[in-house]
Design a protein around this motif. Sequence first.
Motif, mmCIF file in Angstrom:
data_model
loop_
_atom_site.group_PDB
_atom_site.id
_atom_site.type_symbol
_atom_site.label_atom_id
_atom_site.label_comp_id
_atom_site.label_asym_id
_atom_site.label_seq_id
_atom_site.Cartn_x
_atom_site.Cartn_y
_atom_site.Cartn_z
ATOM 1 N N UNK A 19 8.906 6.234 -0.953
ATOM 2 C CA UNK A 19 9.791 5.256 -1.397
ATOM 3 C C UNK A 19 8.989 3.779 -1.275
ATOM 4 N N UNK A 20 8.553 4.258 -0.141
ATOM 5 C CA UNK A 20 8.164 2.432 0.979
ATOM 6 C C UNK A 20 6.379 2.007 0.652
ATOM 7 N N UNK A 21 5.949 1.573 1.240
ATOM 8 C CA UNK A 21 5.272 0.657 0.993
ATOM 9 C C UNK A 21 5.119 0.714 2.808
ATOM 10 N N UNK A 22 3.261 2.005 2.882
ATOM 11 C CA UNK A 22 3.146 1.667 4.512
ATOM 12 C C UNK A 22 1.762 0.658 4.592
ATOM 13 N N UNK A 23 1.735 0.124 5.291
ATOM 14 C CA UNK A 23 0.412 -0.927 5.885
ATOM 15 C C UNK A 23 0.152 -0.489 6.821
ATOM 16 N N UNK A 24 -1.508 -0.424 6.772
ATOM 17 C CA UNK A 24 -2.856 0.268 7.480
ATOM 18 C C UNK A 24 -3.429 -1.809 8.219
ATOM 19 N N UNK A 25 -3.296 -1.643 9.621
ATOM 20 C CA UNK A 25 -4.053 -3.105 9.299
ATOM 21 C C UNK A 25 -4.673 -2.427 10.321
ATOM 22 N N UNK A 26 -5.403 -3.552 11.021
ATOM 23 C CA UNK A 26 -6.051 -3.449 11.603
ATOM 24 C C UNK A 26 -7.994 -4.263 11.597
ATOM 25 N N UNK A 27 -9.025 -4.575 13.312
ATOM 26 C CA UNK A 27 -9.997 -5.170 12.483
ATOM 27 C C UNK A 27 -10.450 -4.505 12.214
ATOM 28 N N UNK A 28 -12.318 -4.356 11.451
ATOM 29 C CA UNK A 28 -12.833 -3.685 10.716
ATOM 30 C C UNK A 28 -13.443 -2.981 11.195
ATOM 31 N N UNK A 29 -14.068 -1.853 10.566
ATOM 32 C CA UNK A 29 -14.446 -0.916 11.319
ATOM 33 C C UNK A 29 -13.234 0.169 12.219
ATOM 34 N N UNK A 30 -12.126 0.099 12.150
ATOM 35 C CA UNK A 30 -10.791 0.410 13.207
ATOM 36 C C UNK A 30 -10.661 1.496 12.232
ATOM 37 N N UNK A 31 -11.031 1.968 11.172
ATOM 38 C CA UNK A 31 -11.061 2.892 10.212
ATOM 39 C C UNK A 31 -9.299 3.495 9.602
ATOM 40 N N UNK A 32 -9.340 2.746 8.872
ATOM 41 C CA UNK A 32 -7.939 2.597 8.025
ATOM 42 C C UNK A 32 -8.393 2.172 6.822
ATOM 43 N N UNK A 33 -9.179 2.503 6.553
ATOM 44 C CA UNK A 33 -9.590 2.199 4.941
ATOM 45 C C UNK A 33 -10.363 4.009 5.507
ATOM 46 N N UNK A 34 -10.965 4.389 6.336
ATOM 47 C CA UNK A 34 -11.746 5.655 6.155
ATOM 48 C C UNK A 34 -10.087 6.816 6.004
ATOM 49 N N UNK A 35 -9.473 6.289 7.219
ATOM 50 C CA UNK A 35 -7.768 7.113 6.855
ATOM 51 C C UNK A 35 -7.148 7.312 5.767
ATOM 52 N N UNK A 36 -7.001 6.642 4.918
ATOM 53 C CA UNK A 36 -7.135 5.853 3.973
ATOM 54 C C UNK A 36 -7.418 6.981 2.916
ATOM 55 N N UNK A 37 -8.525 7.388 2.481
ATOM 56 C CA UNK A 37 -9.374 7.931 2.052
ATOM 57 C C UNK A 37 -9.633 9.048 2.154
ATOM 58 N N UNK A 38 -8.759 9.882 3.830
ATOM 59 C CA UNK A 38 -8.580 11.633 3.389
ATOM 60 C C UNK A 38 -7.690 11.461 2.890
ATOM 61 N N UNK A 82 -2.442 4.917 -3.306
ATOM 62 C CA UNK A 82 -3.298 3.920 -2.759
ATOM 63 C C UNK A 82 -3.921 2.092 -2.603
ATOM 64 N N UNK A 83 -4.199 2.174 -1.760
ATOM 65 C CA UNK A 83 -4.113 0.486 -1.846
ATOM 66 C C UNK A 83 -5.865 0.054 -1.204
ATOM 67 N N UNK A 84 -6.845 -0.075 -1.205
ATOM 68 C CA UNK A 84 -7.935 -0.663 -0.257
ATOM 69 C C UNK A 84 -7.899 -2.124 -0.614
ATOM 70 N N UNK A 104 7.405 5.468 -6.480
ATOM 71 C CA UNK A 104 5.921 6.211 -5.425
ATOM 72 C C UNK A 104 6.055 6.191 -4.470
ATOM 73 N N UNK A 105 5.421 6.592 -3.775
ATOM 74 C CA UNK A 105 4.957 5.663 -2.292
ATOM 75 C C UNK A 105 3.522 5.213 -2.140
ATOM 76 N N UNK A 106 3.709 4.405 -1.943
ATOM 77 C CA UNK A 106 2.036 3.541 -1.216
ATOM 78 C C UNK A 106 1.798 3.126 -0.219
ATOM 79 N N UNK A 107 0.208 3.451 -0.155
ATOM 80 C CA UNK A 107 -0.417 3.107 1.196
ATOM 81 C C UNK A 107 -1.412 2.409 1.367
ATOM 82 N N UNK A 108 -0.855 1.006 1.662
ATOM 83 C CA UNK A 108 -2.092 0.256 1.574
ATOM 84 C C UNK A 108 -2.537 -0.901 2.820
ATOM 85 N N UNK A 109 -3.793 -1.100 2.530
ATOM 86 C CA UNK A 109 -5.135 -1.310 3.725
ATOM 87 C C UNK A 109 -5.136 -2.776 3.757
ATOM 88 N N UNK A 110 -4.878 -3.166 4.422
ATOM 89 C CA UNK A 110 -4.355 -4.590 4.084
ATOM 90 C C UNK A 110 -5.470 -5.788 5.957
#
Lengths: 237, 269
Positions: free
Chosen positions: B47-66, B188-190, B215-221
């Motif tokens: 019940x929270x939004x967790x954001x993954x941030x970081x420069x391109x190629x840092x692995x945030x989307x890779x982790x989201x897709x795991x 998951x939101x990429x 829902x549990x929301x995870x967003x890459x932005x």
Amino acid sequence: MPDHIAKAFDADLEELTRMVAEMGGLAERAIADSVDALASRDTGLASTVIQRDEAIDDLQRDIEEKAILTIARRQPMAIDLREVIGALRVCNDLERIGDLAKNIAKRVVDITGDLPSPTIIRGLEHMSELVLAQLKQVLDSYATRNLSNALAVWKGDEEIDSLCTSLFRELLTYMAEDPSSISLCIHLMFSAKNIERMGDHATNIAETVHYMVEGRPLTAERPKGDTTTFATVPARG
Amino acid sequence: MDALVQTSRPQQPVVDMSKPKVTARDVNVYYGEKHALKNVSIDIPENAVTAFIGPSGCGKSTFLRCINRMNDTIATARVTGKIEIDGNDIYDRSLDVVQLRARVGMVFQKPNPFPKSVYENVAYGPRIHGLGRNKADLDEIVITSLKRAGLFEEVKDRLQDSGTSLSGGQQQRLCIARAIAVGPEVILMDEPCSALDPIATAKIEELMDELRENFTIVIVTHSMQQAARVSQRTAFFHLGNLVEQGTTEKIFTTPEDRRTQDYITGRFG
């Protein structure tokens, strides 16, 4: 700290700091001149202090405008955001210091009669020297983001407070002895209180510098020596 | 620092971290020789939004897709470590990946509705998962999902129009409705707003705020402001490492790590 990718952002922040430093210089001068004018009863100098306060007010407006524009344009985060908020807060304190000096200058124009004792003026001058030293140190700490200097100022206000309290006691005694001196002594009392408040603004600036550097407020109780609220003389009779 | 200037104040906990929905421990991802994600451990609260941030190629989307095993679809990808949802290992051999992806929905950067009607876009998932026994049930699921995605009022007269005929922002909300329709627990939101204009972005952000109640929301932005606005917790990735994680408030006002500070203030070289 490395520069921003957007160089104009660095220029904006540097300009804000520079404007605050300029305002600080004007405030220091206003303190020194207003107390000099009081000590020498120089109404010409007092009028100059009153006129120059406009420049301080103008700078405050400019800093506010620049800060708002920087927030709107850059959406600063973390330390950058604290820098902008810090500039806003410090310029507010400096504007108040300018007003307090102007208030002393206005009293110089109004004051009539002889001083009850030369020690009073020496006391006021001593207070203003301490406040000036505090203000100088805290403006340095702002310019260099030096935490230990800021903390020294934050803790160093006590002496000014105690001096103010003893001046209050002395003035109350004169007023009790000679009611014709009341008008003059009240002016001097307000002047002393004004100087004491300038010291408080210097400690506010110290708190702002702490916030800018550390990202959290100073919340502990500050050492205080201001007991003027309890200064009394025994009622006659 | 001496006791006189002791200044720390306890921070109010924004979300309950005691029972995380997703827990990851020592997750490593390799694309062939490339070590894309290094020893990532994180708890993602419910019940929270967790954001993954970081420069391109840092692995945030890779982790989201795991988190919904999307990396399984990449032949060269290898994942080690442990990821659990509600305490169950999602990389367990006996686990049905299709069922997992129903529990962990995903919304992508570019809206990708099926070239079918608005109605079919939302009904497709529930139908193949055997949800809704009859047409009335399915209608109900479609309407509820569109309502929860904040899209129903705009499309209620166009349910048979093609999903691709909607505007970009509407298409993205259609994709969210499609994800919601199968009753997921995690979404998951990429970079869900990077192809949208500010108004459509605001609508999605508003939607995230409503959806997090259920829902549990995870967003890459890539938008730091967006992470600051919508999330309760933020994790900063850099060169495959999870550098810093914490409450969003803390990350964006007083980050601990120098790299985080440099990134969020726009100083990264």
